[in-house]
Design a protein around this motif. Structure first.
Motif, PDB file in Angstrom:
ATOM      1  N   ARG A  13       0.831  -1.209   0.000  1.00  0.00           N
ATOM      2  CA  ARG A  13       0.000   0.000   0.000  1.00  0.00           C
ATOM      3  C   ARG A  13       0.866   1.260   0.000  1.00  0.00           C
ATOM      4  NH1 ARG A  13      -3.006  -3.278   3.481  1.00  0.00           N
ATOM      5  NH2 ARG A  13      -5.057  -3.761   2.655  1.00  0.00           N
ATOM      6  N   ALA A  17       1.004   3.949  -2.989  1.00  0.00           N
ATOM      7  CA  ALA A  17       0.660   5.344  -2.702  1.00  0.00           C
ATOM      8  C   ALA A  17       1.784   6.275  -3.147  1.00  0.00           C
ATOM      9  CB  ALA A  17       0.365   5.526  -1.220  1.00  0.00           C
ATOM     10  N   LEU A  55      -4.596  -0.505  -5.689  1.00  0.00           N
ATOM     11  CA  LEU A  55      -4.900  -0.083  -4.314  1.00  0.00           C
ATOM     12  C   LEU A  55      -6.303  -0.533  -3.904  1.00  0.00           C
ATOM     13  CD1 LEU A  55      -3.320   3.470  -4.274  1.00  0.00           C
ATOM     14  CD2 LEU A  55      -2.763   1.608  -2.712  1.00  0.00           C
TER      15      LEU A  55
END
Length: 79
Positions: A13, A17, A55
């Protein structure tokens, strides 16, 4: 120390990001005017979708069929 799968998911993650932020910066800095057939810009937009989808998939719940619940609509069978 041994990583757990939750550590790996957290790292994934975080990395996605970071990639999302870097890609957003690259898209916003892309020289204008942008034509509709600009292959490089269209590739950046496609990558943005891929990162967003990745995501979303990390946070999506997954249905795993078992003999008692062959489909999500079947509900939970109690015996």
């Amino acid at each position: 120390m041994k990583d757990t799968y939750t550590d790996c998911l957290t790292l994934a993650r975080t990395e996605l990001a970071t990639a999302q932020r870097l890609l957003a910066a690259e898209i916003s800095a892309y020289p204008t005017p942008i034509s509709g057939c600009d292959a490089q810009f269209n590739h950046l937009l496609a990558e943005r979708v891929r990162i967003s989808d990745a995501l979303a998939q990390l946070d999506a719940s997954v249905f795993v069929p078992t003999p008692r619940t062959p489909s999500p609509e079947a509900g939970i069978e109690s015996r």
